[in-house]
Design an enzyme around this catalytic site. Structure first.
Site, PDB file in Angstrom:
ATOM      1  N   GLU A 154     -15.157 -12.184  19.076  1.00  0.00           N
ATOM      2  CA  GLU A 154     -15.435 -10.766  19.257  1.00  0.00           C
ATOM      3  C   GLU A 154     -14.628  -9.998  18.209  1.00  0.00           C
ATOM      4  O   GLU A 154     -13.421 -10.206  18.100  1.00  0.00           O
ATOM      5  CB  GLU A 154     -15.020 -10.319  20.663  1.00  0.00           C
ATOM      6  CG  GLU A 154     -15.369  -8.866  20.880  1.00  0.00           C
ATOM      7  CD  GLU A 154     -14.951  -8.317  22.247  1.00  0.00           C
ATOM      8  OE1 GLU A 154     -14.474  -9.083  23.093  1.00  0.00           O
ATOM      9  OE2 GLU A 154     -15.115  -7.096  22.426  1.00  0.00           O
ATOM     10  N   ARG A 201      -7.454 -24.049  26.016  1.00  0.00           N
ATOM     11  CA  ARG A 201      -7.050 -23.202  24.904  1.00  0.00           C
ATOM     12  C   ARG A 201      -5.694 -23.657  24.386  1.00  0.00           C
ATOM     13  O   ARG A 201      -4.951 -24.355  25.060  1.00  0.00           O
ATOM     14  CB  ARG A 201      -7.010 -21.742  25.317  1.00  0.00           C
ATOM     15  CG  ARG A 201      -6.069 -21.451  26.476  1.00  0.00           C
ATOM     16  CD  ARG A 201      -6.237 -20.035  27.004  1.00  0.00           C
ATOM     17  NE  ARG A 201      -5.750 -19.061  26.065  1.00  0.00           N
ATOM     18  CZ  ARG A 201      -6.514 -18.117  25.491  1.00  0.00           C
ATOM     19  NH1 ARG A 201      -7.784 -18.062  25.755  1.00  0.00           N
ATOM     20  NH2 ARG A 201      -5.991 -17.253  24.664  1.00  0.00           N
ATOM     21  N   LYS A 257      -5.329 -11.504  21.865  1.00  0.00           N
ATOM     22  CA  LYS A 257      -5.580 -10.398  20.942  1.00  0.00           C
ATOM     23  C   LYS A 257      -5.094  -9.081  21.535  1.00  0.00           C
ATOM     24  O   LYS A 257      -4.621  -8.217  20.803  1.00  0.00           O
ATOM     25  CB  LYS A 257      -7.077 -10.317  20.632  1.00  0.00           C
ATOM     26  CG  LYS A 257      -7.481 -11.294  19.544  1.00  0.00           C
ATOM     27  CD  LYS A 257      -8.897 -11.044  19.077  1.00  0.00           C
ATOM     28  CE  LYS A 257      -9.880 -11.601  20.077  1.00  0.00           C
ATOM     29  NZ  LYS A 257     -11.253 -11.584  19.564  1.00  0.00           N
TER      30      LYS A 257
HETATM   31  P1  ATP Z   1      -7.902 -13.687  23.164  1.00  0.00           P
HETATM   32  O1  ATP Z   1      -7.630 -14.418  24.420  1.00  0.00           O
HETATM   33  O2  ATP Z   1      -6.886 -13.906  22.104  1.00  0.00           O
HETATM   34  O3  ATP Z   1      -8.225 -12.244  23.359  1.00  0.00           O
HETATM   35  P2  ATP Z   1     -10.672 -14.266  23.063  1.00  0.00           P
HETATM   36  O4  ATP Z   1     -11.092 -15.503  23.738  1.00  0.00           O
HETATM   37  O5  ATP Z   1     -10.940 -12.993  23.750  1.00  0.00           O
HETATM   38  O6  ATP Z   1      -9.167 -14.401  22.582  1.00  0.00           O
HETATM   39  P3  ATP Z   1     -12.776 -14.372  21.161  1.00  0.00           P
HETATM   40  O7  ATP Z   1     -12.946 -13.560  19.952  1.00  0.00           O
HETATM   41  O8  ATP Z   1     -13.718 -14.170  22.277  1.00  0.00           O
HETATM   42  O9  ATP Z   1     -11.285 -14.148  21.626  1.00  0.00           O
HETATM   43  O10 ATP Z   1     -12.669 -15.908  20.786  1.00  0.00           O
HETATM   44  C1  ATP Z   1     -13.575 -16.579  19.949  1.00  0.00           C
HETATM   45  C2  ATP Z   1     -13.524 -18.033  20.272  1.00  0.00           C
HETATM   46  O11 ATP Z   1     -12.213 -18.533  20.085  1.00  0.00           O
HETATM   47  C3  ATP Z   1     -13.909 -18.284  21.706  1.00  0.00           C
HETATM   48  O12 ATP Z   1     -14.814 -19.368  21.740  1.00  0.00           O
HETATM   49  C4  ATP Z   1     -12.603 -18.614  22.373  1.00  0.00           C
HETATM   50  O13 ATP Z   1     -12.802 -19.494  23.419  1.00  0.00           O
HETATM   51  C5  ATP Z   1     -11.789 -19.228  21.235  1.00  0.00           C
HETATM   52  N1  ATP Z   1     -10.366 -19.037  21.466  1.00  0.00           N
HETATM   53  C6  ATP Z   1      -9.702 -17.895  21.672  1.00  0.00           C
HETATM   54  N2  ATP Z   1      -8.388 -18.111  21.903  1.00  0.00           N
HETATM   55  C7  ATP Z   1      -8.210 -19.450  21.837  1.00  0.00           C
HETATM   56  C8  ATP Z   1      -7.084 -20.331  21.999  1.00  0.00           C
HETATM   57  N3  ATP Z   1      -5.871 -19.854  22.275  1.00  0.00           N
HETATM   58  N4  ATP Z   1      -7.292 -21.659  21.863  1.00  0.00           N
HETATM   59  C9  ATP Z   1      -8.510 -22.134  21.572  1.00  0.00           C
HETATM   60  N5  ATP Z   1      -9.609 -21.383  21.419  1.00  0.00           N
HETATM   61  C10 ATP Z   1      -9.471 -20.048  21.556  1.00  0.00           C
HETATM   62 MG    MG Z   2     -13.340 -13.590  24.466  1.00  0.00          MG
END
Ligand code: ATP
Ligand code: MG
Length: 570
Positions: free
Chosen positions: A43, A270, A280
């Site tokens: 995102e 994760r 984020k």
């Molecule tokens: P955050 O928790 O940092 O806000 P998010 O999951 O909201 O991260 P996205 O932009 O939706 O951020 O993530 C894009 C992809 O990266 C998704 O498939 C998510 O599952 C993966 N992702 C995000 N954080 C991690 C992590 N700590 N380890 C592995 N994959 C991750």
């Molecule tokens: Mg997300």
């Protein structure tokens, strides 16, 4: 552009983790038309961090290894938090990590029209309805983990009436929250995600791509499943928090059998790293409250911060390969990441000499005004890196730490009467210490032995200490930023009773403004990380100029992970 996926080069051989096992089995069983098609779906509401790197390496890695494709999809369904600045940073970071999505750069917002049509189809089929309860009432009707939900009074609304309402929602006739489109699944389902989840909501907000065209926006679950199906994704890899959403994901996919894909969602754990926050939302807070100097502050666990700090894509990919993927949550020691960085930099970083806290040395028996060029090895780990010339002169600087007037036991560096070798140069002996009125040491007087040049003379005299140094006449003044871990606790934020930012390491940045570096470093530009001999790895920063270079300390030479590993093997 072609559909071919250019890989990030030789990644360390990954063992068959549970996801690669599933993909292998699917290919053998002929599922998904024997195709493998993944996607990385960030995102654009912040910069990518090292957790995303894990997901990027997994999605692009699986696609490449199995002869498939991986899309970059910007999951931009939430107009109020998203921005083109983030889109640009994401593209740059994925590319820099070494992955290529070819011409398959997609945006969930490009599918809004089709998602809208899907919602209309569901309403026609009696699988969705427009609900006019307030947000509060919807929450109340939803029930709890132990109590089933109740049907909304609008649940059995005539589909034709819902169709009129959804169209009017789209036209912007209603304020935010007046109506929502909900799937009609089961208000008594044990899984709350199946209790008539919202598919579309009203949002009078400007979108960074679609402008003011849309007054309703799809919810994450609906948008994500449909995007996967529309792009023909076969394996939709996501983190564990989406496990409970999988039944809804599958329900949505089943409603649209005519779409190109029949994707399968697979969840993995994760990445969690010690001394680091990987959210984020929290990283945005640090940026907005100016507790760091932007998203690419070298203390940040973002890809852009790590790039600026001097980490290499190879090191980050190596780290991701080492941690692998699994189904159970774990906490990875940040020392392992630093170990990967050191390992790669040790192989590729050009060596140079820099003095952070200079102490003047005058070599009394060296001719005044003479400058001698000495040959220095650029990288002992890489014979092709060659050599360079380093100027030597009567006045030099060494590190303050490398001299003690009264040396403790086993101090092999310089002290009165003792001999050390100056790297690539001569053996010198300290003959006098000069102090100012306050009693502080300001200069050392030394004598050199002209027969010991370069240390290459056969049968040479051996000394225990070798020091780095720079020529006073030729060295450049530089600013050096010494970075350390951003947090001082292993799991910042784990304790709910205080704000995670209180656990920041106040000593994570120390600026040394009067360092001296050898003249060749005036040419250093961001993109190459150097090893300053005996000090660590340092990356030129774009803040610098030729007359005043700036360096970021990437990592010290001390490898705590290697130590842990040795202890484990002992
Ligand atoms: P955050 O928790 O940092 O806000 P998010 O999951 O909201 O991260 P996205 O932009 O939706 O951020 O993530 C894009 C992809 O990266 C998704 O498939 C998510 O599952 C993966 N992702 C995000 N954080 C991690 C992590 N700590 N380890 C592995 N994959 C991750
Ligand atoms: Mg997300």
């Amino acid at each position: 552009m072609s559909d071919a996926l250019t890989n990030a080069g030789p990644a360390p051989a990954a063992p068959l983790d549970f996801i690669r096992q599933i993909v292998t089995d699917d290919l053998e069983a002929g599922r998904h038309g024997r195709r493998v098609h993944t996607r990385f779906p960030p995102e654009p509401n912040g910069y990518l961090h090292i957790g995303h790197a894990k997901s990027i390496c997994l999605n692009f890695g699986v696609a490449t290894e199995f002869g498939g494709l991986c899309n970059l999809r910007l999951d931009d369904t939430n107009p109020t938090r998203e921005d083109v600045e983030y889109v640009d940073s994401i593209r740059r970071d994925v590319q820099w990590l070494g992955f290529d999505w070819g011409d398959r750069e997609y945006y969930a917002s490009d599918y809004f029209e089709r998602m809208y049509e899907c919602a209309v189809t569901l309403i026609r089929n009696g699988r969705a309805y427009v609900d006019s309860l307030s947000a509060e009432e919807i929450r109340e009707y939803r029930g709890t983990l132990t109590q089933p939900g109740r049907n909304s009074p609008y649940r059995d609304r005539d589909p034709d009436e819902s169709l009129v309402l959804i169209e009017r929602m789209r036209q912007g006739e209603f304020p935010d929250g007046a109506h929502v489109v909900r799937a009609r699944i089961d208000m008594a389902a044990p899984n709350i995600n199946l209790r008539d989840p919202t598919l579309f909501r009203i949002r009078h907000a400007h979108h960074h791509r679609t402008g003011d065209r849309w007054r309703i926006y799809p919810m994450y679950d609906f948008a994500h499943a449909l995007s996967d199906a529309l792009e023909g994704i076969t394996h939709s890899l996501c983190t564990l928090e989406f496990e409970d959403h999988r039944p809804l994901y599958n329900w949505i996919i089943e409603q649209f059998p005519d779409l190109p894909g029949d994707p399968q969602q697979i969840e993995f754990a994760r990445l969690n790293l010690t001394y680091t926050v990987l959210s984020k939302r929290k990283l945005l807070e640090l940026v907005e409250r100016k507790m760091v100097h932007g998203w690419d502050d070298p203390r940040m666990p973002t890809i852009s911060g790590m790039r600026r700090r001097g980490y290499t894509p190879e090191a980050i990919r190596d780290f991701c390969a080492r941690i692998g993927v699994a189904k159970n949550e774990s906490l990875i020691d940040v020392a392992l990441l630093e170990h990967s960085v050191r390992e790669h930099l040790n192989r590729v970083a050009p060596r140079a000499m820099a003095v952070l806290r200079p102490l003047k040395v005058v070599i009394e028996n060296y001719p005044e005004g003479q400058v001698e060029m000495l040959e220095a090895i650029n990288n002992p780990e890489d014979a092709t890196a060659g050599t360079r010339q380093v100027p030597f002169s009567r006045e030099l600087y060494i590190e303050q730490d490398d001299f003690r007037e009264e040396p403790p036991k086993k101090f092999f560096r310089l002290f009165p009467g003792n001999e050390v070798r100056l790297r690539y140069a001569y053996i010198i002996r300290c003959t006098a210490v000069i102090k100012n009125d306050a009693g502080a040491i300001v200069e050392l007087r030394c004598r050199y032995d002209p027969d010991t040049r370069g240390g290459s003379v056969a049968g040479e005299r051996r000394v225990k200490g070798t020091l780095h140094w720079v020529s006073a006449a030729r060295a450049r003044r530089a600013e050096v930023r010494l970075y350390d871990r951003l947090f001082s606790t292993e799991q910042p934020g784990i304790d709910d009773s205080r704000h995670f930012a209180e656990e920041m390491n106040q000593a994570a940045l120390e600026t040394v403004s009067d360092a001296l570096v050898e003249p060749s470093l005036a040419e250093a530009r961001p993109g190459t990380t150097y090893q300053f001999e005996r000090l660590g790895y340092f990356a030129p920063d774009a803040d610098g100029a030729p007359d005043r270079p700036v360096f970021n300390r990437t990592v010290t030479l001390r490898d705590s992970w290697a130590k842990i590993e040795r202890a484990q093997n002992a």
